[in-house]
Motif scaffolding. Sequence first.
Motif: not given
Length: 558
Positions: A225-234
């Motif tokens: 589940k954590d791997r799905l959070y792979k994008h980042k913005d400000a």
Amino acid sequence: MRKRLKWGTFLENCPVWSRFSFFDMPTLDWIGKKAVVNHHREVPYHLLKCDKELSVGDPGSGNLLVQGDNLLALKALLPYYAGRVKCIYIDPPYNTGNENWVYNDAANSPEIRKWLGKVVGAEAEDLSRHDKWLCMMYPRLMILREFLSEDGAIIVSIDDNENATLHLMMDEIFGAKNFVANVIWQKKYAVANDHKTIAPMHDYLLVYRRSEKWKRRLFPRTEEKDRLYKHKDAQGIFRPDNYTCNKTADERPNLFYPITNPNTGEEIYPKRTRVWAYSKEEHARHIRDNMIYWGKDGKGKVPSIKRYKHLLRHGEGIVPQTLWMHDFAGHTDTAKKEIRDILDDSRVFDFITPKPTLLISRVLQLASDSTSLILDSFAGSGSTAHAVLAQNKADGSTRHFILIEMEESICQTVTAQRIARAIEGYKDIPGLGGGFRFCRLGSTVFDETGNIRAGVTFNELAAHVYFAETGEPIPKRTNGKTPLLGIHNGKAIYLLYNGILGDRSFGGGNVLTNPVLKMLPPHNGPRIIFGEGSRLGTARLKREGIIFKQIPYGIKVT
Ligand SMILES: C[S@@+](CC[C@H](N)C(=O)[O-])C[C@H]1O[C@@H](n2cnc3c(N)ncnc32)[C@H](O)[C@@H]1O
């Protein structure tokens, strides 16, 4: 009419009667029920005798394995653990009707047949398989309820042989309002192709809380589940999520409108048979808050909503659901493999169908915290103890377990051995540490004539007296060196027995006399004193605020 209404309201609000569901729920009846509904009260208190040879590791670890019929063992444990258990997990025999599995089908095991004959009497001859099972389970569940803390829960593994009856019985015992869920556990991943009708692939876990004070816990987040959070913005780390929902434009015309990709200027509509998941106003807010993701290069043809990790509604955990698939909670083949690896003995499977450690770890994650006491009164291969030790290791906690197993051969050569190896390590698997005491049932506290049996120690009787008087376990600080057992609701409870005060006083200090009274630890308030006799008159006792209770008659025997 008005009177009846009042009486009904009174019963509904009364703590004892409100458990029962006479008012709005059907109740279950079966042959033999009358004989067992109050049977748990008549079960005599037994002593527990620990066996050093079969105990393992640190004896003070607070873990216990008891060999014996759980009805007697639970009653023996009650004075020590009533109201203290946070999580009960049991996996009783499913009552499959398969006569070869005598031990798996406890309703037909020799011990239970003998017990039924004694308790239910002549009627036992007419009992069906289901009646027997229900007669076996009812008093055990009644006692188990007494172990639960107010914020505790009981979770019972079962299959379709008794799922429906168990559900109704637990509604009656724990209160329908305390039913939490009937979880489906996918125990098999491969269909039995030779099955004649519909191949069963699942078991159930019936979950009841003790009261509304129970709070379910969240499952730990998985790496997947954590791997799905792979994008980042400000604004932080996020995962893109679907911007549409499964309705048609006819059904939700307000959600069917064009959205413009600001990077390409392209106007986009939801795909056929779908609409946007958000209204125009919400969409405008998403644009303002930079919540829309258009793919890596920003030129995508499908918008996604950004789900930020730090905004997850339940922080770190995953909300439990009623469907536990085999990749989440293990399956029966994993359970067998675990036993094979630990014990090198496949004969175990002739007697018990073990549960995977992972399944019970899930139960612990759902219904226990880091210091909880866990009880399993149908221990089988000891998977619950193994799961407790493994979960402690995984999250650095100090849960404790109490396990009970009736069959001597299973208890000693399977349950105890498995837990020992889990503690000490086996093959190249490192030990999980800890220890447990192995105990058996000893004689009853009182003999047939109601007298205290010879050999009962001060501590044993103290635990019994305190529990019988207060309904609560004896306070931990009682050390067997003082006649003051504890203070309950402002009343001090004393026991004069086995010369606790030494031989300086009359009768070894077991009789309440003037000198004995002077030697008792003081208490500023009412006192209840248990002893062999009293030489103080009624007026004096009243003046001193003492209620004297003569043992054994003044002690509730069951
Ligand atoms: C289905 S098995 C439990 C399997 C266990 N969960 C495991 O993973 O290995 C049920 C166990 O309960 C035991 N049992 C049945 N009736 C009992 C009773 N009255 N008191 C204690 N144990 C009992 C049986 O001997 C059997 O080992």
